[in-house]
Motif scaffolding. Structure first.
Motif, PDB file in Angstrom:
ATOM      1  N   ILE A 132       0.839  -1.204   0.000  1.00  0.00           N
ATOM      2  CA  ILE A 132       0.000   0.000   0.000  1.00  0.00           C
ATOM      3  C   ILE A 132       0.870   1.249   0.000  1.00  0.00           C
ATOM      4  N   THR A 161       1.976   2.187  -3.278  1.00  0.00           N
ATOM      5  CA  THR A 161       0.836   2.405  -4.194  1.00  0.00           C
ATOM      6  C   THR A 161       0.644   1.223  -5.147  1.00  0.00           C
ATOM      7  N   ARG A 162       0.946   0.034  -4.692  1.00  0.00           N
ATOM      8  CA  ARG A 162       0.738  -1.174  -5.493  1.00  0.00           C
ATOM      9  C   ARG A 162      -0.500  -1.881  -4.938  1.00  0.00           C
ATOM     10  N   TYR A 163      -1.649  -1.277  -5.238  1.00  0.00           N
ATOM     11  CA  TYR A 163      -2.894  -1.631  -4.564  1.00  0.00           C
ATOM     12  C   TYR A 163      -3.426  -3.003  -4.954  1.00  0.00           C
ATOM     13  N   GLN A 173      -4.183  -5.977  -2.348  1.00  0.00           N
ATOM     14  CA  GLN A 173      -5.501  -6.605  -2.258  1.00  0.00           C
ATOM     15  C   GLN A 173      -5.374  -8.130  -2.283  1.00  0.00           C
ATOM     16  N   LEU A 204      -6.711   0.764   2.041  1.00  0.00           N
ATOM     17  CA  LEU A 204      -6.493   0.491   0.630  1.00  0.00           C
ATOM     18  C   LEU A 204      -7.594   1.118  -0.225  1.00  0.00           C
ATOM     19  N   GLU A 205      -8.840   0.951   0.191  1.00  0.00           N
ATOM     20  CA  GLU A 205      -9.962   1.504  -0.567  1.00  0.00           C
ATOM     21  C   GLU A 205      -9.922   3.022  -0.591  1.00  0.00           C
ATOM     22  N   HIS A 221      -7.181   4.867  -0.526  1.00  0.00           N
ATOM     23  CA  HIS A 221      -6.140   5.250  -1.479  1.00  0.00           C
ATOM     24  C   HIS A 221      -6.586   5.015  -2.913  1.00  0.00           C
ATOM     25  N   GLN A 222      -7.316   3.920  -3.132  1.00  0.00           N
ATOM     26  CA  GLN A 222      -7.756   3.609  -4.485  1.00  0.00           C
ATOM     27  C   GLN A 222      -8.737   4.642  -5.019  1.00  0.00           C
TER      28      GLN A 222
END
Length: 291
Positions: free
Chosen positions: A197, A200-202, A206, A236-237, A239-240
């Motif tokens: 995270i 930024t490698r979401y 996941q 995560l959500e 950031h996404q």
């Protein structure tokens, strides 16, 4: 009067209070620590036991633990360093573990990293567990057997956490992936997910977290692991949903590979009967992450 009560009353004093038998300086220190519950006096008595040469291995470790509890971790570090040469060879590994906990308490990240790498070198050279395949550990009063494989994964997990404290998430990721390839569990998966995270490698994060929710990992059914995974999923959500991109700072493979794991790989020798090949295929991790 019940038979259970009779048994308790009949138990020797030292057994009842979980004390070693006898009346030596170390035994008196343990009595003050466990029965009188006077940590300051116990520390002074542990000092006396060490100076008297009475069960120095145990006295030094116990004194360091009590010092840590009393927010005297810096003193404890100096004590362990100063007196560990009086301890047996068999005690050195556990003293390293004590030092790592003390370094964590003091926020000494660089010292943690160096000592953890040293412990990995010992495993690599077949020197861990005093040359045995397993060791007996204690947790909450219980004894259990730990394998070299489990210990390697645990140390790598601690090393990954230390790199995270430095903000070096790429190095932490590589170490966590290696730890998970040896002995996977939900706690390390959460930390690996956080590393991803932060980079930024979401999608990869996941996938790592999904393994926890699917119950694929040891500890996946524990409330603590589930709650943490849920928190990371929410992060995560968040950031996404944002289109902002920020380059993670302080992330480098140079530290973990050149100074640590790659150096161990270069030291590999043919005599591998007691050694765990934990550092094989390291270069493939590097190549995968570089792509």
């Amino acid at each position: 009067m019940s038979s259970q009560r009779k048994g308790s009353e009949a138990a020797p004093y030292h057994v009842l209070h979980k004390l070693p038998p006898g009346d030596s300086p170390y035994v008196r220190a343990k009595h003050v620590q466990l029965v009188q519950k006077d940590p300051g006096a116990a520390i002074a008595l542990f000092w006396k036991a060490i100076n008297a040469g009475d069960r120095v291995d145990s006295a030094l470790k116990d004194m360091a633990v009590v010092m840590k509890q009393q927010d005297r971790a810096e003193e404890a570090i100096e004590a362990v360093k100063a007196f560990r040469d009086r301890c047996s060879k068999q005690a050195q590994e556990s003293l390293d573990n004590v030092l790592i906990d003390l370094y964590k308490k003091c926020g000494k990240v660089e010292e943690q990293i160096e000592l953890l790498k040293q412990k990995l070198r010992m495993i690599h050279q077949g020197e861990a567990f005093n040359g045995k395949a397993t060791k007996t550990a204690r947790s909450h009063g219980r004894k259990f057997q730990v394998t070299v494989k489990q210990e390697t994964s645990r140390i790598l997990g601690n090393l990954g956490w230390a790199y995270m404290q430095k903000g070096n998430y790429l190095a932490a990721e590589v170490v966590y992936r290696k730890a998970q390839s040896i002995d996977p569990d939900a706690n390390k998966a959460c930390n690996l997910g956080l590393c991803l995270i932060k980079q930024t490698r979401y999608a990869e994060a996941q996938a790592v977290l999904d393994d926890i929710f699917r119950g694929k990992l040891l500890g996946s059914d524990e409330p603590k692991s589930i709650n943490r995974a849920q928190e990371l999923l929410c992060e995560l959500e968040t950031h996404q949903s944002s289109s902002m991109f920020s380059e993670p700072s302080g992330s480098s493979l140079e530290d973990v590979f050149v100074e640590g794991l790659d150096q161990l790989t270069s030291q590999w020798t043919p005599y591998r009967s007691r050694r765990l090949p934990i550092f094989e295929e390291i270069s493939s991790f590097r190549n995968q992450l570089a792509c």
